[in-house]
Design an enzyme around this catalytic site. Structure first.
Site, short mmCIF file in Angstrom:
data_model
loop_
_atom_site.label_atom_id
_atom_site.label_comp_id
_atom_site.label_asym_id
_atom_site.label_seq_id
_atom_site.Cartn_x
_atom_site.Cartn_y
_atom_site.Cartn_z
N ALA A 1 4.67 0.97 -8.96
CA ALA A 1 4.23 1.79 -10.09
C ALA A 1 2.91 2.45 -9.69
CB ALA A 1 4.01 0.89 -11.30
N GLY B 1 7.25 -2.10 -8.21
CA GLY B 1 8.32 -1.37 -8.90
C GLY B 1 9.32 -0.74 -7.94
N GLU C 1 2.12 -7.45 -6.99
CA GLU C 1 1.39 -7.32 -8.27
C GLU C 1 0.33 -8.40 -8.44
OE1 GLU C 1 4.70 -7.21 -7.90
OE2 GLU C 1 5.54 -5.59 -9.11
N GLU D 1 11.61 -3.50 -7.21
CA GLU D 1 12.41 -3.73 -8.43
C GLU D 1 13.46 -2.63 -8.61
OE1 GLU D 1 8.70 -4.15 -10.57
OE2 GLU D 1 9.38 -6.08 -11.33
N1 COA Z 1 -0.11 3.62 -7.06
C1 COA Z 1 -0.90 4.70 -6.94
N2 COA Z 1 -1.27 5.21 -5.75
C2 COA Z 1 -0.84 4.59 -4.65
C3 COA Z 1 -0.01 3.47 -4.69
C4 COA Z 1 0.36 2.99 -5.98
N3 COA Z 1 1.19 1.94 -6.14
N4 COA Z 1 0.27 3.07 -3.44
C5 COA Z 1 -0.36 3.93 -2.62
N5 COA Z 1 -1.03 4.85 -3.35
C6 COA Z 1 -1.83 5.98 -2.86
C7 COA Z 1 -3.22 5.54 -2.39
O1 COA Z 1 -4.09 5.41 -3.49
C8 COA Z 1 -3.55 6.68 -1.48
O2 COA Z 1 -3.93 7.79 -2.25
P1 COA Z 1 -5.30 8.62 -1.90
O3 COA Z 1 -5.05 9.14 -0.50
O4 COA Z 1 -5.38 9.69 -2.94
O5 COA Z 1 -6.41 7.62 -1.93
C9 COA Z 1 -2.22 7.04 -0.83
O6 COA Z 1 -1.23 6.53 -1.72
C10 COA Z 1 -2.03 6.42 0.53
O7 COA Z 1 -2.22 5.02 0.40
P2 COA Z 1 -3.26 4.17 1.29
O8 COA Z 1 -3.63 2.94 0.52
O9 COA Z 1 -4.38 5.05 1.74
O10 COA Z 1 -2.34 3.81 2.54
P3 COA Z 1 -2.45 2.53 3.48
O11 COA Z 1 -1.52 2.77 4.60
O12 COA Z 1 -3.86 2.22 3.79
O13 COA Z 1 -1.89 1.31 2.58
C11 COA Z 1 -0.35 0.23 1.08
C12 COA Z 1 -0.56 1.30 2.15
C13 COA Z 1 1.07 0.39 0.53
C14 COA Z 1 -0.51 -1.16 1.69
C15 COA Z 1 -1.39 0.42 -0.04
O14 COA Z 1 -1.36 1.79 -0.46
C16 COA Z 1 -1.15 -0.42 -1.26
O15 COA Z 1 -1.45 -1.61 -1.26
N6 COA Z 1 -0.62 0.18 -2.35
C17 COA Z 1 -0.40 -0.49 -3.60
C18 COA Z 1 0.87 -1.28 -3.56
C19 COA Z 1 1.06 -2.08 -4.85
O16 COA Z 1 0.27 -2.91 -5.22
N7 COA Z 1 2.19 -1.81 -5.54
C20 COA Z 1 2.55 -2.49 -6.74
C21 COA Z 1 1.96 -1.82 -7.90
S1 COA Z 1 2.32 -2.67 -9.41
#
Ligand code: COA
Length: 259
Positions: free
Chosen positions: A66, A110, A133, A113
């Site tokens: 999400a 999500g 999460e 999911e």
């Molecule tokens: N929601 C909103 N934005 C997200 C996102 C999410 N779930 N996952 C990634 N993004 C965005 C980042 O904020 C970033 O945006 P920005 O460039 O404007 O700052 C962009 O996507 C790239 O992500 P980034 O974190 O820079 O890449 P990374 O390779 O360093 O890390 C992940 C990748 C997937 C490990 C990391 O983005 C992450 O932990 N995301 C969240 C995953 C999560 O918790 N999902 C469950 C949500 S309930």
């Protein structure tokens, strides 16, 4: 068609939905959810389409969960209402045609999911899959505590949800979270072959198969067996069954029309 979701109709009765926010790793925001609902509605009514593939744009991510930026000011009542008003995950699960998740990278929260709401999952070996999460002080809210244990058992569900650990495609295959993990360059071909195989079958038998298998989750065995038997008997009324049996006896390939 909305630009956050690409909807393509491919040859062979296959449609492909691509979540298209690669700069946000295809995180699911309200616009994407709304577009998926709309696309499913149209594809359900489109007799040319027999199988749907869902994937993410780019080569890094399927769906990274999400959109966390929408959580910041969300309040419990609105959050609960919006999740119950439009349950996209259940809409995918109850979609009347087979849906395949093509997991091409991060498949988190999500996203995981959503993949579990699909009927089948094929992942790239480079995919990273999990329910992180817990890192946000949350638990999964769209089936991660319900569909995940049904697929992988309680122990692995507890581990993934409580640790936030991300597992690679091969591990996901080993524990039954995906049915196949293939090299990234083989992913599209593998999924297209699977989708073409399924799309060549009788659409009405496919719907009967999907409904019967899903019924096993909510019915005791005797009820489920009755449900299956009713569908099986009903299929004797279809042109597709006559065609399938006729083609077998005449030693030719059947041409199913979905009637
Ligand atoms: N929601 C909103 N934005 C997200 C996102 C999410 N779930 N996952 C990634 N993004 C965005 C980042 O904020 C970033 O945006 P920005 O460039 O404007 O700052 C962009 O996507 C790239 O992500 P980034 O974190 O820079 O890449 P990374 O390779 O360093 O890390 C992940 C990748 C997937 C490990 C990391 O983005 C992450 O932990 N995301 C969240 C995953 C999560 O918790 N999902 C469950 C949500 S309930």
């Amino acid at each position: 068609m909305s630009d956050v979701l690409l909807v393509e109709k491919l040859d062979g009765h296959i449609a492909k939905l691509t979540v298209n926010r690669p700069e946000k790793l295809n995180a699911l925001n309200g616009a994407v959810r709304c577009a998926i609902f709309g696309a499913l509605d149209r594809l359900a009514a489109d007799d040319e389409v027999r199988v749907v593939i869902i994937t993410g744009a780019g080569d890094r991510s399927f769906i990274a969960g999400a959109d966390i930026s929408e959580f910041k000011d969300a309040r419990p009542v609105e959050q609960y209402r919006s999740m119950t008003r439009g349950d996209m995950y259940s809409a995918i699960e109850s979609f009347p045609k087979p849906v395949i998740a093509m997991i091409n990278g991060f498949c988190l929260g999500g996203g995981c999911e959503l993949a579990m709401s699909c009927d089948m999952r094929v992942a790239s070996t480079s995919a990273r899959i999990g329910q992180p999460e817990i890192n946000l002080g949350l638990i999964p809210g769209a089936g991660g505590t319900q569909r995940l244990p049904r697929l992988v058992g309680e122990g692995w569900a507890m581990r993934l949800v409580m640790s936030g650990e991300l597992i690679p495609g091969e591990k996901a295959e080993q524990i039954g979270l995906v049915e196949a993990a293939v090299a990234p360059e083989e992913l599209e071909g593998h999924v297209m072959e699977l989708a073409s195989n399924i799309a060549s079958r009788s659409p009405v038998a496919l719907q009967a198969a999907k409904e019967s298998i899903l019924a096993a989750r909510r019915m005791p065995l005797d009820e489920g067996l009755k449900f299956e038997r009713s569908w099986f008997s009903l299929l004797f009324s279809t042109d597709d069954m006559a065609e399938g049996v006729g083609a077998f006896l005449e030693k030719r390939k059947p041409e199913f029309r979905g009637s």
